[in-house]
Scaffold this active site. Structure first.
Site, short mmCIF file in Angstrom:
data_model
loop_
_atom_site.label_atom_id
_atom_site.label_comp_id
_atom_site.label_asym_id
_atom_site.label_seq_id
_atom_site.Cartn_x
_atom_site.Cartn_y
_atom_site.Cartn_z
N CYS A 113 0.81 -1.23 0.00
CA CYS A 113 0.00 0.00 0.00
C CYS A 113 0.84 1.27 0.00
O CYS A 113 0.34 2.34 -0.33
CB CYS A 113 -0.93 0.01 1.20
SG CYS A 113 -2.04 -1.40 1.20
N HIS A 254 -3.73 6.91 3.48
CA HIS A 254 -4.06 5.65 2.82
C HIS A 254 -5.46 5.22 3.26
O HIS A 254 -5.81 5.27 4.42
CB HIS A 254 -3.02 4.59 3.21
CG HIS A 254 -3.36 3.22 2.73
ND1 HIS A 254 -3.79 2.98 1.44
CD2 HIS A 254 -3.36 2.01 3.36
CE1 HIS A 254 -4.02 1.69 1.30
NE2 HIS A 254 -3.78 1.08 2.45
N ASN A 284 -10.15 -0.63 0.16
CA ASN A 284 -8.69 -0.49 0.14
C ASN A 284 -8.17 -0.89 -1.24
O ASN A 284 -8.24 -2.05 -1.62
CB ASN A 284 -8.10 -1.38 1.24
CG ASN A 284 -6.58 -1.27 1.33
OD1 ASN A 284 -5.94 -0.67 0.47
ND2 ASN A 284 -6.02 -1.86 2.37
N1 ACO Z 1 -18.02 -10.01 9.18
C1 ACO Z 1 -18.38 -10.41 10.42
N2 ACO Z 1 -17.49 -10.79 11.35
C2 ACO Z 1 -16.19 -10.77 11.01
C3 ACO Z 1 -15.74 -10.37 9.73
C4 ACO Z 1 -16.73 -10.00 8.80
N3 ACO Z 1 -16.41 -9.59 7.55
N4 ACO Z 1 -14.40 -10.46 9.71
C5 ACO Z 1 -14.00 -10.88 10.91
N5 ACO Z 1 -15.08 -11.09 11.70
C6 ACO Z 1 -15.13 -11.54 13.08
C7 ACO Z 1 -13.90 -12.34 13.47
O1 ACO Z 1 -14.02 -13.69 13.08
C8 ACO Z 1 -13.90 -12.17 14.96
O2 ACO Z 1 -14.85 -13.07 15.52
P1 ACO Z 1 -14.54 -13.85 16.92
O3 ACO Z 1 -14.42 -12.73 17.93
O4 ACO Z 1 -15.72 -14.70 17.07
O5 ACO Z 1 -13.26 -14.57 16.68
C9 ACO Z 1 -14.45 -10.75 15.18
O6 ACO Z 1 -15.13 -10.41 13.96
C10 ACO Z 1 -13.38 -9.71 15.46
O7 ACO Z 1 -12.31 -9.89 14.52
P2 ACO Z 1 -11.08 -8.89 14.44
O8 ACO Z 1 -10.15 -9.34 13.38
O9 ACO Z 1 -10.53 -8.71 15.84
O10 ACO Z 1 -11.85 -7.57 13.99
P3 ACO Z 1 -11.28 -6.10 13.90
O11 ACO Z 1 -12.10 -5.20 14.72
O12 ACO Z 1 -9.79 -6.05 14.09
O13 ACO Z 1 -11.58 -5.72 12.37
C11 ACO Z 1 -10.34 -5.54 10.31
C12 ACO Z 1 -11.00 -6.48 11.34
C13 ACO Z 1 -11.43 -4.70 9.70
C14 ACO Z 1 -9.66 -6.38 9.25
C15 ACO Z 1 -9.32 -4.62 10.99
O14 ACO Z 1 -8.49 -5.36 11.85
C16 ACO Z 1 -8.43 -3.85 10.04
O15 ACO Z 1 -8.89 -3.00 9.32
N6 ACO Z 1 -7.11 -4.06 10.05
C17 ACO Z 1 -6.12 -3.32 9.33
C18 ACO Z 1 -6.18 -3.48 7.84
C19 ACO Z 1 -5.10 -2.62 7.21
O16 ACO Z 1 -4.93 -1.47 7.53
N7 ACO Z 1 -4.26 -3.14 6.35
C20 ACO Z 1 -3.10 -2.35 5.95
C21 ACO Z 1 -2.92 -2.17 4.60
S1 ACO Z 1 -3.43 -3.49 3.56
C22 ACO Z 1 -2.11 -3.80 2.49
O17 ACO Z 1 -1.01 -3.39 2.66
C23 ACO Z 1 -2.39 -4.74 1.36
#
Ligand code: ACO
Length: 330
Positions: A113, A254, A284
């Site tokens: 990214c 970003h 993204n």
């Molecule tokens: N729908 C419903 N539930 C979901 C989904 C979904 N799409 N995805 C995950 N969950 C669930 C998980 O299974 C978990 O359930 P559990 O508690 O029963 O195990 C719960 O939701 C919480 O999961 P987390 O991963 O802790 O959720 P979080 O609040 O962290 O959100 C997310 C996930 C949106 C991916 C977030 O962590 C994020 O945005 N991370 C950073 C992404 C990013 O910035 N990437 C950088 C650049 S990308 C690149 O370089 C290519």
């Protein structure tokens, strides 16, 4: 001699994929996606549409807006994590061909990214050294080709698209790229990775069965490092250049997750009016995210010649980068 960002263009594919579409293929809901990411829609490229197809369309727009001819371009650099071909030819070579640019150096940069801000730093160095005069930069992604549409933790995040910019030589400091900071730390490489198809796990039926060709992400851990790093990076670049945050006209982070953008924006005290948000409509788009956001701001009339832009990005590697730019276009 200074490097100036003279023009920006972007391209988004026609097909819109909404949260309701994801409700039909994985166990998720519009409410969860909007609350955790701020994403409502993303664009998905047609099956026969490649990263270079999208990159070339964005590039043509940027060239047209710069007032230059394609024959004035003397270097083409593309940032992408979803190249048309894994090893060769580079996507930059294919974009050059599709735009009609001949006999100039063309290469890709892999910095996930952060790719677009990385290539901005390379372009700045080429121009300031006097080696090149007009450089075409492209950030283009068909991330839908790397996404596992059965993994609800990643598939809802990503979209396709492309952005491009022309960087030209200028003697006017008031329309120059002031500074670019770019850095990396490979110790976090496992947290955001496409494990397969490289030399570690070459293409094989076994590798495909394990789905190693797709993006794997430890979302929660990436989230925490992203907020910390993006904030520190902005503080650093402003301090180095003795610029106050209130002097910035447009903050263009970003577009990975609205919660990340809001956390960074609140810590740095940038108003909503001064911040560009496109994550809700495009998701993204990795290396295309920053130039697509810049292009949207330009098309909405939010970017005028001389305006001070602050770019800030973070991605797989981990890589991160920021840039302070006085817009040199009209
Ligand atoms: N729908 C419903 N539930 C979901 C989904 C979904 N799409 N995805 C995950 N969950 C669930 C998980 O299974 C978990 O359930 P559990 O508690 O029963 O195990 C719960 O939701 C919480 O999961 P987390 O991963 O802790 O959720 P979080 O609040 O962290 O959100 C997310 C996930 C949106 C991916 C977030 O962590 C994020 O945005 N991370 C950073 C992404 C990013 O910035 N990437 C950088 C650049 S990308 C690149 O370089 C290519």
């Amino acid at each position: 001699m200074y490097a100036s960002l003279k023009s920006i263009g972007s391209y988004v594919p026609e097909k819109v994929m909404s949260n309701a579409d994801f409700e039909k293929i994985v166990d998720t809901s519009d409410e969860w996606i909007v609350q955790r990411t701020g994403i409502k829609n993303r664009r998905i490229a047609a099956p026969n549409q490649t990263t270079s197809d999208m990159g070339a369309l964005a590039a043509k727009k940027a060239i047209e807006r710069s007032g230059l001819d394609k024959d004035d371009i003397d270097l083409v650099i593309c940032a992408t994590l979803s190249p048309d071909h894994l090893c060769m030819p580079s996507t930059a070579c294919l974009i050059s061909d599709k735009v009609g640019i001949r006999d100039v150096m063309a290469f890709d940069v892999s910095a996930a990214c952060s790719g677009f801000v990385y290539i901005l730093s390379i372009a700045k160095a080429f121009i300031e050294s006097g080696a090149k005069k007009n450089i075409l930069l492209v950030g283009a992604e068909k991330i839908s080709s790397l996404v596992d549409y059965t993994d609800r933790g990643t598939c809802i995040l990503f979209g396709d698209g492309a952005g491009a910019a022309i960087i030209s030589a200028t003697e006017d400091k008031n329309e120059a790229i002031i500074d670019v900071h770019a850095s990396a730390d490979g110790k976090y490489s496992d947290l955001l990775i496409t494990p397969g198809c490289g030399s570690t796990y070459p293409c094989s039926a076994d590798m495909m069965e394990k789905k190693l060709q797709y993006i794997k992400m430890a979302g929660n851990e990436v989230f925490k490092v992203a907020v910390r790093t993006l904030t520190r990076d902005v503080v650093d670049i402003l301090k180095t250049n003795e610029i106050k945050s209130e002097d910035v006209d447009l903050f263009i982070p970003h577009q990975a997750n609205l919660r990340i953008i809001e956390a960074v924006r609140n810590k740095l005290k940038f108003s909503k009016e001064k911040t560009v948000f496109t994550v809700g409509k495009y998701g993204n788009t990795s290396a295309a995210s920053i130039p697509m956001a810049m292009s949207d701001a330009y098309e909405e009339g939010r970017l005028k010649k001389g305006d001070l832009m602050l770019l800030d990005t973070f991605g797989g590697g981990f890589t991160w980068a920021s840039a302070l730019i006085r817009f040199g276009g009209n």
